[in-house]
Design an enzyme around this catalytic site. Structure first.
Site, PDB file in Angstrom:
ATOM      1  N   CYS A 130      18.554  13.725 122.964  1.00 56.37           N
ATOM      2  CA  CYS A 130      19.946  13.579 122.527  1.00 56.37           C
ATOM      3  C   CYS A 130      20.083  14.034 121.065  1.00 56.37           C
ATOM      4  CB  CYS A 130      20.405  12.140 122.724  1.00 56.37           C
ATOM      5  SG  CYS A 130      22.212  11.950 122.694  1.00 56.37           S
ATOM      6  N   HIS A 251      19.201  11.974 128.540  1.00 58.91           N
ATOM      7  CA  HIS A 251      18.205  10.917 128.393  1.00 58.91           C
ATOM      8  C   HIS A 251      17.451  10.718 129.713  1.00 58.91           C
ATOM      9  CE1 HIS A 251      19.134   8.836 124.478  1.00 58.91           C
ATOM     10  NE2 HIS A 251      20.242   9.563 124.606  1.00 58.91           N
ATOM     11  N   GLU A 253      14.745   9.178 130.240  1.00 58.27           N
ATOM     12  CA  GLU A 253      14.169   7.829 130.320  1.00 58.27           C
ATOM     13  C   GLU A 253      15.172   6.805 130.840  1.00 58.27           C
ATOM     14  OE1 GLU A 253      16.493   7.491 126.598  1.00 58.27           O
ATOM     15  OE2 GLU A 253      15.375   9.088 127.585  1.00 58.27           O
TER      16      GLU A 253
END
Length: 426
Positions: A130, A251, A253
């Site tokens: 990001c 993102h 994750e």
């Protein structure tokens, strides 16, 4: 065992984000980042977003990897030579809509840009998520859209417009991206790509994005509106050899099923897995170039012992010369080290050597040393007067340069000591 692991495992620096909680600033890092870094075999080291930390980054050595993630908008003056093309009323509207992101944090900008440039200079593995991807692009001379909706979406056909942030469905929001063939992203998600399509759905939490991609990078994914969603440096990507320079706008994750830890795709954690693989390989490379063989350690210990005996010899000689006292017979042997040193390093007569042993005239050879000290003091005074006039940025850049030069000198010196370098071109 725990203390041994703390030494063995490589270190990944992660800069915290500052938030206001109960009228106090609190630093935090998303736990998913930390879990994945630890899970794949590295130690996350959190760099606090505290004033002045950008001047203390040497204290966080050794650095084997850097992961930069979420945060506020980057100060546009760091990538735009001119003021924004957006009118003031639109800028005010952007601040109202994205109030948590538009509060510029210059200290965080400085810390993270320094770390990004350090990684680029020393080929330290870097993963930007990001904001971290935007920091990497800016560090290499790229630019950003200050607001995607104002600068990109309004110029797109209706069918190509993308909602890049949805505050009403923050973690659940997804949009499609097209993956570029023969890129790491393609490799990680290949089993999830439909036949004939190169698309996956990613989460999205940003109102800014890559405008001009820095020249060294290659795109890995595009949103339908043309915005770059991922990029990497192909010349600095080989995890097995400790090479990894990459930025992802989304993102991975956090791409998980609702109320579950299950990833949207099996390839979601791959960026972290390959990043840590590169971090581990980089640490091994550094250890190989900086490790000292056992026999060399012994030699160094002997040299240090010899140095101390010479220093003591000079000290005794100086005291005898300045006080005019007779030398105690039992101290005569302690002057031999200094005499031998001067015999091998200066052209002394036998008579001078005997006199040195008798009355400690070693101090006579200190005149030129004192002159050099005076000269060095004058040079230091001049340097200080110049540096006082330099900006913090200039001083920090100078520190980074000399840190790099110190490392190069250390490596060449070590190779010379090991007999690897026999001929260095002038």
């Amino acid at each position: 065992m725990a203390s041994e692991l703390s030494v063995i495992l490589p270190r990944v620096l992660i800069v915290s984000r500052r938030s206001l909680r109960k009228n106090k600033f609190v630093d935090f890092v998303g736990e998913y980042h930390l879990d994945l870094i630890v899970g794949y075999g590295a130690v996350p080291v959190i760099v606090p977003r505290v004033n002045g930390v950008h001047m203390l980054l040497d204290s966080f050595e050794p650095i084997h990897g850097v992961l930069l993630c979420e945060g506020e908008d980057i100060d546009p003056s760091l990538y735009e030579e001119e003021s924004s093309a957006l009118p003031p009323e639109e800028l005010e509207e952007i601040k109202r809509l994205h109030s948590s992101d538009t509060a510029i944090d210059k200290e965080k900008d400085t810390i993270e840009l320094r770390l990004a440039k350090l990684c680029l200079e020393r080929n330290i593995p870097y993963l930007g998520i990001c904001r971290g991807s935007q920091v990497l692009n800016v560090a290499c001379g790229g630019t950003l859209f200050q607001d995607i909706e104002k600068e990109v979406s309004k110029n797109c056909p209706e069918g190509q417009r993308v909602k890049h942030i949805d505050y009403d469905n923050y973690d659940g929001h997804r949009h499609v991206v097209k993956v570029v063939e023969n890129t790491p992203l393609n490799q990680w998600f290949k089993d999830s790509l439909e036949e004939g399509k190169m698309e996956i759905s990613v989460n999205s939490y940003h109102h800014q994005g890559i405008k001009r991609l820095a020249q060294r990078f290659v795109p890995m994914a595009f949103a339908p509106d043309g915005l770059i969603e991922g990029f990497y440096d192909p010349d600095a990507y080989n995890p097995e050899e400790g090479k990894f320079i990459m930025g992802l706008q989304f993102h991975p994750e956090r791409m998980r099923w609702s109320d579950s830890e299950q990833f949207d795709y099996p390839g979601c954690p791959s960026a972290y897995q390959e990043f840590v693989k590169a971090v581990i390989a980089y640490q091994k490379k550094v250890n190989i170039t900086t490790s000292v063989p056992k026999h060399q350690k012994l030699d160094q210990e002997m040299l240090e012992k010899k140095r101390k005996s010479i220093v003591r010899s000079f000290s005794i000689a100086r005291n005898i010369y300045t006080t005019g006292r007779e030398m105690a017979p039992w101290k005569e042997s302690e002057l031999e080290a200094g005499a031998e040193f001067l015999e091998s390093n200066t052209a002394m007569s036998l008579q001078q050597e005997n006199r040195l042993k008798q009355m400690g005239a070693t101090v006579r050879n200190a005149g030129s040393y004192i002159e050099r000290l005076k000269l060095n003091g004058e040079k230091e005074k001049m340097a200080r007067s110049v540096m006082v006039k330099m900006s913090v940025e200039q001083l920090s850049d100078m520190m980074s340069f000399y840190h790099m030069m110190r490392q190069i000198c250390s490596e060449v010196l070590e190779r010379k000591l090991n007999g690897i370098v026999n001929d260095v071109p002038s």
